[in-house]
Design an enzyme around this catalytic site. Structure first.
Site, mmCIF file in Angstrom:
data_model
loop_
_atom_site.group_PDB
_atom_site.id
_atom_site.type_symbol
_atom_site.label_atom_id
_atom_site.label_comp_id
_atom_site.label_asym_id
_atom_site.label_seq_id
_atom_site.Cartn_x
_atom_site.Cartn_y
_atom_site.Cartn_z
ATOM 1 N N ARG A 61 8.915 -117.171 56.476
ATOM 2 C CA ARG A 61 10.062 -116.189 56.132
ATOM 3 C C ARG A 61 11.216 -116.854 55.498
ATOM 4 O O ARG A 61 11.643 -117.957 55.628
ATOM 5 C CB ARG A 61 10.339 -115.510 57.350
ATOM 6 C CG ARG A 61 11.750 -114.636 57.092
ATOM 7 C CD ARG A 61 11.907 -113.393 57.993
ATOM 8 N NE ARG A 61 12.154 -113.962 59.183
ATOM 9 C CZ ARG A 61 12.156 -113.243 60.301
ATOM 10 N NH1 ARG A 61 12.153 -111.882 60.115
ATOM 11 N NH2 ARG A 61 12.390 -113.694 61.592
ATOM 12 N N ARG A 93 15.809 -102.709 73.037
ATOM 13 C CA ARG A 93 14.900 -104.109 73.126
ATOM 14 C C ARG A 93 14.627 -104.117 74.637
ATOM 15 O O ARG A 93 14.070 -105.153 75.052
ATOM 16 C CB ARG A 93 15.527 -105.053 72.627
ATOM 17 C CG ARG A 93 14.938 -106.079 71.715
ATOM 18 C CD ARG A 93 15.968 -107.028 71.372
ATOM 19 N NE ARG A 93 15.005 -107.889 70.668
ATOM 20 C CZ ARG A 93 15.089 -108.143 69.167
ATOM 21 N NH1 ARG A 93 15.640 -107.217 68.477
ATOM 22 N NH2 ARG A 93 14.371 -108.966 68.545
HETATM 23 P P1 AP5 Z 1 16.044 -109.644 65.170
HETATM 24 O O1 AP5 Z 1 16.629 -109.765 63.878
HETATM 25 O O2 AP5 Z 1 15.742 -108.093 65.587
HETATM 26 O O3 AP5 Z 1 14.601 -110.248 64.982
HETATM 27 P P2 AP5 Z 1 13.284 -109.971 65.612
HETATM 28 O O4 AP5 Z 1 12.901 -108.697 66.529
HETATM 29 O O5 AP5 Z 1 12.891 -111.425 66.577
HETATM 30 O O6 AP5 Z 1 12.282 -109.556 64.689
HETATM 31 P P3 AP5 Z 1 12.415 -110.277 63.285
HETATM 32 O O7 AP5 Z 1 13.467 -109.868 62.283
HETATM 33 O O8 AP5 Z 1 12.173 -111.752 63.340
HETATM 34 O O9 AP5 Z 1 11.120 -109.841 62.689
HETATM 35 P P4 AP5 Z 1 10.693 -108.372 61.771
HETATM 36 O O10 AP5 Z 1 9.663 -107.763 62.732
HETATM 37 O O11 AP5 Z 1 11.955 -107.736 61.592
HETATM 38 O O12 AP5 Z 1 9.807 -109.072 60.847
HETATM 39 P P5 AP5 Z 1 10.177 -108.880 59.068
HETATM 40 O O13 AP5 Z 1 9.686 -107.597 58.560
HETATM 41 O O14 AP5 Z 1 11.154 -109.829 58.745
HETATM 42 O O15 AP5 Z 1 16.886 -110.171 66.333
HETATM 43 C C1 AP5 Z 1 17.156 -111.304 66.149
HETATM 44 C C2 AP5 Z 1 17.832 -111.808 67.669
HETATM 45 O O16 AP5 Z 1 19.052 -111.132 67.733
HETATM 46 C C3 AP5 Z 1 17.271 -111.602 68.880
HETATM 47 O O17 AP5 Z 1 16.325 -112.779 69.468
HETATM 48 C C4 AP5 Z 1 18.477 -111.484 69.817
HETATM 49 O O18 AP5 Z 1 18.868 -112.369 70.179
HETATM 50 C C5 AP5 Z 1 19.331 -110.517 68.986
HETATM 51 N N1 AP5 Z 1 19.155 -109.027 69.246
HETATM 52 C C6 AP5 Z 1 18.979 -108.220 68.148
HETATM 53 N N2 AP5 Z 1 18.698 -107.009 68.805
HETATM 54 C C7 AP5 Z 1 19.162 -107.161 69.988
HETATM 55 C C8 AP5 Z 1 19.275 -106.059 71.255
HETATM 56 N N3 AP5 Z 1 18.996 -104.873 70.647
HETATM 57 N N4 AP5 Z 1 19.289 -106.523 72.209
HETATM 58 C C9 AP5 Z 1 19.690 -107.886 72.651
HETATM 59 N N5 AP5 Z 1 19.559 -108.915 71.500
HETATM 60 C C10 AP5 Z 1 19.407 -108.661 70.403
HETATM 61 O O19 AP5 Z 1 8.718 -109.697 58.637
HETATM 62 C C11 AP5 Z 1 8.553 -111.224 59.230
HETATM 63 C C12 AP5 Z 1 8.072 -112.083 58.076
HETATM 64 O O20 AP5 Z 1 6.492 -111.482 57.673
HETATM 65 C C13 AP5 Z 1 8.687 -111.826 56.793
HETATM 66 O O21 AP5 Z 1 8.645 -113.058 56.147
HETATM 67 C C14 AP5 Z 1 7.684 -110.821 55.912
HETATM 68 O O22 AP5 Z 1 7.871 -110.863 54.454
HETATM 69 C C15 AP5 Z 1 6.570 -111.084 56.492
HETATM 70 N N6 AP5 Z 1 5.543 -109.964 56.486
HETATM 71 C C16 AP5 Z 1 6.075 -108.634 56.918
HETATM 72 N N7 AP5 Z 1 5.099 -107.768 56.937
HETATM 73 C C17 AP5 Z 1 3.999 -108.508 56.638
HETATM 74 C C18 AP5 Z 1 2.647 -108.093 56.262
HETATM 75 N N8 AP5 Z 1 2.290 -106.843 56.782
HETATM 76 N N9 AP5 Z 1 1.676 -108.917 56.041
HETATM 77 C C19 AP5 Z 1 2.307 -110.282 55.709
HETATM 78 N N10 AP5 Z 1 3.426 -110.675 55.846
HETATM 79 C C20 AP5 Z 1 4.247 -109.891 56.377
HETATM 80 MG MG MG Z 2 13.975 -108.258 61.287
#
Ligand code: AP5
Ligand code: MG
Length: 214
Positions: free
Chosen positions: A127, A88
């Site tokens: 979500r 990241r």
């Molecule tokens: P993390 O859990 O990785 O969160 P993120 O990157 O912010 O991503 P999300 O999990 O929120 O989204 P996603 O892309 O996985 O989407 P999803 O599939 O759920 O990290 C959280 C925190 O942890 C960070 O802020 C940080 O503090 C820390 N952290 C983690 N890794 C780190 C690292 N390497 N270094 C430092 N800190 C770290 O989909 C989202 C929603 O949209 C769902 O409801 C889904 O059903 C819907 N959806 C998905 N695809 C579609 C589509 N095509 N059309 C319509 N809806 C859709």
């Molecule tokens: Mg995620």
């Protein structure tokens, strides 16, 4: 096969990574999920990570890198993995490269799931995550059969603590400043592939399968 999922918060990295893991028989490794499991279990690592996650900031690189290197040593990671949420930052990507090249390996693809910021806030507020198994739903785009209840394990579905609109805005800013530079990084390495993340999740997956091969 070693795959990295890139994309903004809420782009669908987790959704697609789970589908990839199931089709190709490789583990889905999400640093966010690992931190959330630690928070739930009340570990020291969880307490440290929570301070950053609740504000939408990144957890410090050294905590993340040690954690992921340990995870790679587990048996199921021998034939590859799909990384979701790691690397990241540029230092995390460099640490990954160093560890892989020491073993004579490299990643195969970095897949960037592209979704503009305007779509993200709406997605995040809809979500819902299961408190039991961590499965993810969306109240409109991927609704559970019974409102508020997980289809898989029957436990309660909740809004993630960091999915409140103010925190999402900060996560997006952090993404643009610290994570987006990885797109160039993997482009230069010749590993970058881009998919449109705004279409239906099954169509996003089909585009990814076209890249990875059936
Ligand atoms: P993390 O859990 O990785 O969160 P993120 O990157 O912010 O991503 P999300 O999990 O929120 O989204 P996603 O892309 O996985 O989407 P999803 O599939 O759920 O990290 C959280 C925190 O942890 C960070 O802020 C940080 O503090 C820390 N952290 C983690 N890794 C780190 C690292 N390497 N270094 C430092 N800190 C770290 O989909 C989202 C929603 O949209 C769902 O409801 C889904 O059903 C819907 N959806 C998905 N695809 C579609 C589509 N095509 N059309 C319509 N809806 C859709
Ligand atoms: Mg995620």
């Amino acid at each position: 096969m070693k795959i990295i999922m890139l994309g903004a918060p809420g782009a669908g990295k987790g959704t697609q990574a789970k589908m990839i893991a199931s089709k190709y028989g490789i583990p889905h490794i999400s640093t966010g999920d690992i931190f959330r499991a630690n928070i739930k279990n009340g570990t020291e690592l969880g307490a440290k990570a929570k301070q950053y996650m609740d504000k939408g900031e990144l957890v410090p690189d050294e905590l993340v890198v040690d954690l992921i290197m340990d995870r790679f040593k587990e048996d199921d990671a021998k034939n590859g993995y799909v990384l979701d949420g790691f690397p990241r930052t540029i230092p995390q990507a460099e640490a990954l490269d160093k560890a892989l090249s020491a073993a004579g390996e490299d990643i195969d693809f970095a897949i960037n799931v592209e979704v503009p910021d305007e779509n993200i806030i709406n997605r995040m507020s809809g979500r819902r995550a299961c408190v039991g198994c961590g499965a993810t739903y969306h109240i409109k785009y991927n609704a559970p059969k019974v409102e508020g209840i997980c289809d898989t394990c029957g436990k309660e579905l909740i809004l993630r603590d960091d999915d409140k609109p103010e925190t999402v805005k900060n996560r997006l800013e952090v993404y643009h400043n610290q994570t987006q530079p990885l797109i160039d990084y993997y482009e230069k390495k010749g590993k970058l592939k881009e998919v449109d993340g705004t279409v239906d999740m099954n169509d996003v997956f089909n585009a990814i399968v076209d890249i990875l091969g059936a």
